[in-house]
Design a protein around this motif. Structure first.
Motif, PDB file in Angstrom:
ATOM      1  N   PHE A  50       2.007 -45.141 -15.818  1.00 45.53           N
ATOM      2  CA  PHE A  50       2.245 -46.452 -16.421  1.00 45.53           C
ATOM      3  C   PHE A  50       1.684 -46.471 -17.829  1.00 45.53           C
ATOM      4  O   PHE A  50       0.530 -46.105 -18.056  1.00 45.53           O
ATOM      5  N   TYR A  51       2.512 -46.903 -18.783  1.00 50.16           N
ATOM      6  CA  TYR A  51       2.119 -46.965 -20.193  1.00 50.16           C
ATOM      7  C   TYR A  51       2.296 -48.378 -20.726  1.00 50.16           C
ATOM      8  O   TYR A  51       3.259 -49.066 -20.382  1.00 50.16           O
ATOM      9  N   GLN A  52       1.381 -48.785 -21.581  1.00 49.00           N
ATOM     10  CA  GLN A  52       1.570 -50.005 -22.344  1.00 49.00           C
ATOM     11  C   GLN A  52       2.265 -49.617 -23.640  1.00 49.00           C
ATOM     12  O   GLN A  52       1.879 -48.638 -24.293  1.00 49.00           O
ATOM     13  N   LEU A  53       3.296 -50.357 -24.023  1.00 47.11           N
ATOM     14  CA  LEU A  53       3.983 -50.136 -25.289  1.00 47.11           C
ATOM     15  C   LEU A  53       3.339 -51.034 -26.332  1.00 47.11           C
ATOM     16  O   LEU A  53       3.214 -52.240 -26.137  1.00 47.11           O
ATOM     17  N   LYS A  54       2.939 -50.430 -27.442  1.00 46.71           N
ATOM     18  CA  LYS A  54       2.267 -51.170 -28.501  1.00 46.71           C
ATOM     19  C   LYS A  54       2.932 -50.886 -29.832  1.00 46.71           C
ATOM     20  O   LYS A  54       3.677 -49.920 -29.974  1.00 46.71           O
ATOM     21  N   ILE A  55       2.608 -51.705 -30.818  1.00 43.51           N
ATOM     22  CA  ILE A  55       3.067 -51.484 -32.190  1.00 43.51           C
ATOM     23  C   ILE A  55       1.821 -51.311 -33.045  1.00 43.51           C
ATOM     24  O   ILE A  55       0.918 -52.154 -33.015  1.00 43.51           O
TER      25      ILE A  55
ATOM     26  N   TYR B  62       3.319 -49.933 -38.120  1.00 41.48           N
ATOM     27  CA  TYR B  62       4.359 -50.755 -37.481  1.00 41.48           C
ATOM     28  C   TYR B  62       5.304 -49.936 -36.614  1.00 41.48           C
ATOM     29  O   TYR B  62       6.417 -50.322 -36.353  1.00 41.48           O
ATOM     30  N   LYS B  63       4.845 -48.788 -36.157  1.00 42.39           N
ATOM     31  CA  LYS B  63       5.649 -47.950 -35.265  1.00 42.39           C
ATOM     32  C   LYS B  63       5.185 -48.142 -33.827  1.00 42.39           C
ATOM     33  O   LYS B  63       4.013 -48.392 -33.575  1.00 42.39           O
ATOM     34  N   ASP B  64       6.145 -47.990 -32.905  1.00 42.42           N
ATOM     35  CA  ASP B  64       5.821 -48.078 -31.484  1.00 42.42           C
ATOM     36  C   ASP B  64       5.005 -46.867 -31.056  1.00 42.42           C
ATOM     37  O   ASP B  64       5.219 -45.759 -31.537  1.00 42.42           O
ATOM     38  N   TYR B  65       4.085 -47.072 -30.150  1.00 44.08           N
ATOM     39  CA  TYR B  65       3.385 -45.977 -29.494  1.00 44.08           C
ATOM     40  C   TYR B  65       3.038 -46.411 -28.078  1.00 44.08           C
ATOM     41  O   TYR B  65       3.150 -47.588 -27.728  1.00 44.08           O
ATOM     42  N   LYS B  66       2.648 -45.453 -27.242  1.00 39.44           N
ATOM     43  CA  LYS B  66       2.330 -45.708 -25.845  1.00 39.44           C
ATOM     44  C   LYS B  66       0.872 -45.389 -25.578  1.00 39.44           C
ATOM     45  O   LYS B  66       0.342 -44.429 -26.117  1.00 39.44           O
ATOM     46  N   GLU B  67       0.277 -46.196 -24.700  1.00 45.03           N
ATOM     47  CA  GLU B  67      -1.082 -45.929 -24.245  1.00 45.03           C
ATOM     48  C   GLU B  67      -1.057 -45.888 -22.717  1.00 45.03           C
ATOM     49  O   GLU B  67      -0.623 -46.848 -22.073  1.00 45.03           O
ATOM     50  N   GLU B  68      -1.497 -44.768 -22.128  1.00 45.59           N
ATOM     51  CA  GLU B  68      -1.484 -44.646 -20.674  1.00 45.59           C
ATOM     52  C   GLU B  68      -2.517 -45.572 -20.052  1.00 45.59           C
ATOM     53  O   GLU B  68      -3.668 -45.602 -20.469  1.00 45.59           O
ATOM     54  N   LEU B  69      -2.072 -46.337 -19.043  1.00 44.60           N
ATOM     55  CA  LEU B  69      -2.955 -47.272 -18.361  1.00 44.60           C
ATOM     56  C   LEU B  69      -3.275 -46.870 -16.926  1.00 44.60           C
ATOM     57  O   LEU B  69      -4.198 -47.405 -16.338  1.00 44.60           O
ATOM     58  N   GLY B  70      -2.484 -45.977 -16.352  1.00 41.57           N
ATOM     59  CA  GLY B  70      -2.766 -45.592 -14.977  1.00 41.57           C
ATOM     60  C   GLY B  70      -1.743 -44.631 -14.432  1.00 41.57           C
ATOM     61  O   GLY B  70      -0.650 -44.489 -14.980  1.00 41.57           O
ATOM     62  N   SER B  71      -2.124 -43.962 -13.349  1.00 38.99           N
ATOM     63  CA  SER B  71      -1.179 -43.085 -12.656  1.00 38.99           C
ATOM     64  C   SER B  71      -1.479 -43.126 -11.168  1.00 38.99           C
ATOM     65  O   SER B  71      -2.612 -43.400 -10.760  1.00 38.99           O
ATOM     66  N   TRP B  72      -0.445 -42.863 -10.382  1.00 42.33           N
ATOM     67  CA  TRP B  72      -0.532 -42.895  -8.928  1.00 42.33           C
ATOM     68  C   TRP B  72       0.252 -41.721  -8.373  1.00 42.33           C
ATOM     69  O   TRP B  72       1.297 -41.367  -8.891  1.00 42.33           O
ATOM     70  N   ASP B  73      -0.227 -41.149  -7.301  1.00 42.46           N
ATOM     71  CA  ASP B  73       0.407 -40.023  -6.630  1.00 42.46           C
ATOM     72  C   ASP B  73       0.705 -40.470  -5.199  1.00 42.46           C
ATOM     73  O   ASP B  73      -0.217 -40.741  -4.430  1.00 42.46           O
TER      74      ASP B  73
ATOM     75  N   ILE C 124      -6.450 -55.525 -19.137  1.00 47.04           N
ATOM     76  CA  ILE C 124      -5.568 -55.302 -20.295  1.00 47.04           C
ATOM     77  C   ILE C 124      -4.282 -56.110 -20.146  1.00 47.04           C
ATOM     78  O   ILE C 124      -3.856 -56.806 -21.069  1.00 47.04           O
ATOM     79  N   VAL C 125      -3.658 -56.026 -18.979  1.00 46.13           N
ATOM     80  CA  VAL C 125      -2.414 -56.751 -18.747  1.00 46.13           C
ATOM     81  C   VAL C 125      -2.652 -58.260 -18.838  1.00 46.13           C
ATOM     82  O   VAL C 125      -1.852 -58.993 -19.403  1.00 46.13           O
ATOM     83  N   ALA C 126      -3.789 -58.743 -18.335  1.00 50.51           N
ATOM     84  CA  ALA C 126      -4.087 -60.173 -18.322  1.00 50.51           C
ATOM     85  C   ALA C 126      -4.276 -60.741 -19.725  1.00 50.51           C
ATOM     86  O   ALA C 126      -3.875 -61.875 -19.997  1.00 50.51           O
ATOM     87  N   ARG C 127      -4.855 -59.980 -20.632  1.00 52.78           N
ATOM     88  CA  ARG C 127      -5.159 -60.549 -21.953  1.00 52.78           C
ATOM     89  C   ARG C 127      -3.977 -60.480 -22.926  1.00 52.78           C
ATOM     90  O   ARG C 127      -4.014 -61.076 -23.983  1.00 52.78           O
ATOM     91  N   GLU C 128      -2.936 -59.738 -22.592  1.00 48.82           N
ATOM     92  CA  GLU C 128      -1.774 -59.632 -23.470  1.00 48.82           C
ATOM     93  C   GLU C 128      -0.829 -60.804 -23.246  1.00 48.82           C
ATOM     94  O   GLU C 128      -0.378 -61.041 -22.134  1.00 48.82           O
TER      95      GLU C 128
ATOM     96  N   PHE D  98       2.261 -61.128 -24.527  1.00 51.75           N
ATOM     97  CA  PHE D  98       3.595 -60.573 -24.285  1.00 51.75           C
ATOM     98  C   PHE D  98       3.446 -59.098 -23.937  1.00 51.75           C
ATOM     99  O   PHE D  98       3.570 -58.241 -24.799  1.00 51.75           O
ATOM    100  N   PHE D  99       3.144 -58.815 -22.679  1.00 52.42           N
ATOM    101  CA  PHE D  99       2.916 -57.442 -22.249  1.00 52.42           C
ATOM    102  C   PHE D  99       4.237 -56.688 -22.157  1.00 52.42           C
ATOM    103  O   PHE D  99       5.217 -57.194 -21.620  1.00 52.42           O
ATOM    104  N   ARG D 100       4.260 -55.463 -22.712  1.00 49.47           N
ATOM    105  CA  ARG D 100       5.419 -54.575 -22.580  1.00 49.47           C
ATOM    106  C   ARG D 100       4.909 -53.247 -22.051  1.00 49.47           C
ATOM    107  O   ARG D 100       3.954 -52.696 -22.576  1.00 49.47           O
ATOM    108  N   GLY D 101       5.576 -52.728 -21.021  1.00 50.86           N
ATOM    109  CA  GLY D 101       5.157 -51.457 -20.460  1.00 50.86           C
ATOM    110  C   GLY D 101       6.333 -50.611 -20.023  1.00 50.86           C
ATOM    111  O   GLY D 101       7.474 -51.078 -19.982  1.00 50.86           O
ATOM    112  N   GLU D 102       6.036 -49.360 -19.727  1.00 50.72           N
ATOM    113  CA  GLU D 102       7.024 -48.442 -19.157  1.00 50.72           C
ATOM    114  C   GLU D 102       6.385 -47.749 -17.962  1.00 50.72           C
ATOM    115  O   GLU D 102       5.207 -47.393 -18.004  1.00 50.72           O
ATOM    116  N   LEU D 103       7.189 -47.579 -16.932  1.00 51.78           N
ATOM    117  CA  LEU D 103       6.748 -46.873 -15.738  1.00 51.78           C
ATOM    118  C   LEU D 103       7.618 -45.634 -15.586  1.00 51.78           C
ATOM    119  O   LEU D 103       8.845 -45.739 -15.571  1.00 51.78           O
TER     120      LEU D 103
END
Length: 133
Positions: free
Chosen positions: A56-61, A66-77, A103-107, A109-114
């Motif tokens: 799971f990644y949070q999408l940020k600018i 002003y470019k998009d980047y990703k920050e990993e927030l978690g992983s599950w197996d 992190i998700v609570a304080r945003e 407009f949260f945007r993420g990718e799974l």
């Protein structure tokens, strides 16, 4: 062609309704709810055993470029089993760790990718990703 051979996965699909969700009494979302659909080459849902690694990644600018980047927030197996799947897919609940929940609570407009990577017992690997809002 062997009619008794296990189904062969060709690709993996996500439900269009992957979202964060709250499943306890507090105000914060506790994790991600999604459904995955292992598919054969004809696009039909199949029942299959395997191991799925979700990331799971949070999408940020960037505030400077002003470019998009990703920050990993978690992983599950997770192991999946053929008796869990079918026409309704395999329902998945991924619980956040405390820091991800905050992190998700304080945003506002949260945007993420799974991302999901499914590996079958015969070693075949398929991957998919979806947006999380």
């Amino acid at each position: 062609f062997d009619p008794n051979a296990p189904p062969q996965v060709a690709y993996l699909d996500f439900t269009t309704f992957t979202t964060t969700d709250n499943w306890d009494a507090d105000a914060n979302d506790d994790g991600i709810i999604t459904t995955i659909y292992p598919k054969n080459s004809a696009g039909e849902d199949i029942k299959i055993d395997g191991r799925v690694i979700f990331t799971f990644y949070q999408l940020k600018i960037s505030e400077t470029t002003y470019k998009d980047y990703k920050e990993e927030l978690g992983s599950w197996d997770i192991n999946i089993y053929e008796d869990e799947g079918g026409l309704l897919g395999i329902k998945i609940k991924l619980k956040f760790g405390q820091s991800t929940e905050e992190i998700v609570a304080r945003e506002e407009f949260f945007r993420g990718e799974l991302y999901a990577k499914l590996t079958t017992p015969d070693g075949k690997t398929v991957e998919a990703k979806t947006n999380v809002y």
